[in-house]
Design a protein around this motif. Structure first.
Motif, PDB file in Angstrom:
ATOM      1  N   TYR A  65       0.680  -1.100   0.090  1.00  0.00           N
ATOM      2  CA  TYR A  65      -0.212  -0.210  -0.113  1.00  0.00           C
ATOM      3  C   TYR A  65       0.946   1.322   0.090  1.00  0.00           C
ATOM      4  CZ  TYR A  65      -3.733  -3.370   1.132  1.00  0.00           C
ATOM      5  OH  TYR A  65      -4.426  -4.651   1.035  1.00  0.00           O
ATOM      6  N   ASN A  66       0.337   2.459  -0.382  1.00  0.00           N
ATOM      7  CA  ASN A  66       0.869   3.757  -0.411  1.00  0.00           C
ATOM      8  C   ASN A  66       1.223   3.968   1.214  1.00  0.00           C
ATOM      9  OD1 ASN A  66       1.333   6.576  -0.293  1.00  0.00           O
ATOM     10  ND2 ASN A  66       0.260   6.882  -1.833  1.00  0.00           N
ATOM     11  N   ARG A  67       2.315   3.836   1.564  1.00  0.00           N
ATOM     12  CA  ARG A  67       2.770   3.886   2.878  1.00  0.00           C
ATOM     13  C   ARG A  67       2.623   5.374   3.173  1.00  0.00           C
ATOM     14  NH1 ARG A  67       5.132   0.321   5.932  1.00  0.00           N
ATOM     15  NH2 ARG A  67       6.896   1.709   6.641  1.00  0.00           N
ATOM     16  N   GLU A  68       3.071   6.312   2.441  1.00  0.00           N
ATOM     17  CA  GLU A  68       2.941   7.773   2.768  1.00  0.00           C
ATOM     18  C   GLU A  68       1.576   8.281   3.060  1.00  0.00           C
ATOM     19  OE1 GLU A  68       5.483   9.796   3.889  1.00  0.00           O
ATOM     20  OE2 GLU A  68       6.766   7.852   3.611  1.00  0.00           O
ATOM     21  N   PHE A  69       0.669   7.824   2.214  1.00  0.00           N
ATOM     22  CA  PHE A  69      -0.803   8.237   2.436  1.00  0.00           C
ATOM     23  C   PHE A  69      -1.125   7.358   3.758  1.00  0.00           C
ATOM     24  CE2 PHE A  69      -5.262   6.733   1.902  1.00  0.00           C
ATOM     25  CZ  PHE A  69      -5.882   7.739   1.547  1.00  0.00           C
ATOM     26  N   PHE A  70      -1.234   6.416   3.955  1.00  0.00           N
ATOM     27  CA  PHE A  70      -1.632   5.713   5.245  1.00  0.00           C
ATOM     28  C   PHE A  70      -0.999   6.371   6.369  1.00  0.00           C
ATOM     29  CE2 PHE A  70      -3.320   2.645   2.250  1.00  0.00           C
ATOM     30  CZ  PHE A  70      -4.700   2.915   2.770  1.00  0.00           C
ATOM     31  N   LYS A  71       0.392   6.755   6.371  1.00  0.00           N
ATOM     32  CA  LYS A  71       1.138   7.392   7.400  1.00  0.00           C
ATOM     33  C   LYS A  71       0.725   8.753   7.728  1.00  0.00           C
ATOM     34  CE  LYS A  71       5.526   9.017   9.027  1.00  0.00           C
ATOM     35  NZ  LYS A  71       6.884   9.313   8.492  1.00  0.00           N
ATOM     36  N   ALA A  72       0.030   9.397   6.719  1.00  0.00           N
ATOM     37  CA  ALA A  72      -0.488  10.645   6.994  1.00  0.00           C
ATOM     38  C   ALA A  72      -1.820  10.539   7.316  1.00  0.00           C
ATOM     39  CB  ALA A  72      -0.740  11.622   5.416  1.00  0.00           C
ATOM     40  N   LYS A  73      -2.723   9.600   7.045  1.00  0.00           N
ATOM     41  CA  LYS A  73      -3.967   9.240   7.505  1.00  0.00           C
ATOM     42  C   LYS A  73      -3.800   8.993   9.118  1.00  0.00           C
ATOM     43  CE  LYS A  73      -6.574  10.186   4.135  1.00  0.00           C
ATOM     44  NZ  LYS A  73      -7.147  11.436   4.073  1.00  0.00           N
ATOM     45  N   LEU A  74      -3.053   8.243   9.408  1.00  0.00           N
ATOM     46  CA  LEU A  74      -2.809   7.599  10.855  1.00  0.00           C
ATOM     47  C   LEU A  74      -2.346   9.162  11.662  1.00  0.00           C
ATOM     48  CD1 LEU A  74      -2.585   5.541  13.226  1.00  0.00           C
ATOM     49  CD2 LEU A  74      -0.180   5.303  12.194  1.00  0.00           C
ATOM     50  N   GLU A  75      -1.392   9.810  11.066  1.00  0.00           N
ATOM     51  CA  GLU A  75      -1.216  11.014  11.880  1.00  0.00           C
ATOM     52  C   GLU A  75      -2.321  12.095  12.129  1.00  0.00           C
ATOM     53  OE1 GLU A  75       2.080  12.709   9.619  1.00  0.00           O
ATOM     54  OE2 GLU A  75       3.364  11.304  10.265  1.00  0.00           O
ATOM     55  N   GLU A  76      -3.339  12.123  11.011  1.00  0.00           N
ATOM     56  CA  GLU A  76      -4.534  12.834  11.215  1.00  0.00           C
ATOM     57  C   GLU A  76      -5.324  12.262  12.107  1.00  0.00           C
ATOM     58  OE1 GLU A  76      -6.202  12.934   7.527  1.00  0.00           O
ATOM     59  OE2 GLU A  76      -4.620  13.817   6.432  1.00  0.00           O
ATOM     60  N   LEU A  77      -5.529  10.923  12.441  1.00  0.00           N
ATOM     61  CA  LEU A  77      -6.442  10.311  13.198  1.00  0.00           C
ATOM     62  C   LEU A  77      -5.813  10.389  14.618  1.00  0.00           C
ATOM     63  CD1 LEU A  77      -8.799   8.269  13.819  1.00  0.00           C
ATOM     64  CD2 LEU A  77      -7.067   6.526  13.830  1.00  0.00           C
ATOM     65  N   GLU A  78      -4.521  10.474  14.856  1.00  0.00           N
ATOM     66  CA  GLU A  78      -3.721  10.585  16.036  1.00  0.00           C
ATOM     67  C   GLU A  78      -3.980  12.144  16.538  1.00  0.00           C
ATOM     68  OE1 GLU A  78       0.051   8.696  15.374  1.00  0.00           O
ATOM     69  OE2 GLU A  78      -0.846   6.753  16.470  1.00  0.00           O
ATOM     70  N   ALA A  79      -3.950  12.890  15.807  1.00  0.00           N
ATOM     71  CA  ALA A  79      -4.251  14.365  16.112  1.00  0.00           C
ATOM     72  C   ALA A  79      -5.612  14.867  16.361  1.00  0.00           C
ATOM     73  CB  ALA A  79      -3.685  15.237  14.860  1.00  0.00           C
ATOM     74  N   GLY A  80      -6.364  13.902  15.876  1.00  0.00           N
ATOM     75  CA  GLY A  80      -7.889  14.154  16.333  1.00  0.00           C
ATOM     76  C   GLY A  80      -8.606  14.909  15.079  1.00  0.00           C
TER      77      GLY A  80
END
Length: 113
Positions: A65-80
């Motif tokens: 999978y597109n690791r950068e995309f999912f890393k950004a999504k995870l960061e957004e989730l963790e940031a609320g």
């Protein structure tokens, strides 16, 4: 998938594809209603923890999978600021104007969805 001799994959992309129609119950372009029961329980089950696990699974070493995309999504989730898996499903459904979603949750005005 009524009337089909194959099964749809288990992914958000597959859900989106299903709602475009062309097979199964949605073989035509007629409007359809999705009745989502247990919506409150689904909102909880498909919330933060589930979504975080989903993103972490996309980030395992060797993942296609597109690791950068999912890393950004995870960061957004963790940031609320990110969407939960539940929110993503609602967004997918809302992107199909021929699909009406009925839920058993009450909105802020006391009306059922």
């Amino acid at each position: 998938m009524q009337g089909e001799d194959w099964e749809l994959g288990e992914s958000l992309d597959a859900l989106n594809d299903l709602l475009y129609g062309g097979y199964g119950v949605l073989s035509g372009d007629k409007p359809a209603t999705v009745r989502w029961r247990g919506t409150k329980q689904s909102r909880e089950a498909l919330g933060y923890a589930c979504t975080k696990q989903y993103y972490l699974e996309k980030l395992v070493p060797g993942s296609p999978y597109n690791r950068e995309f999912f890393k950004a999504k995870l960061e957004e989730l963790e940031a609320g600021t990110g969407k939960t898996y539940f929110d993503i499903i609602l967004e997918i459904i809302s992107g199909h104007p021929n699909i009406v979603l009925e839920t058993d949750e009450r909105d802020t005005n006391g009306h059922r969805g």
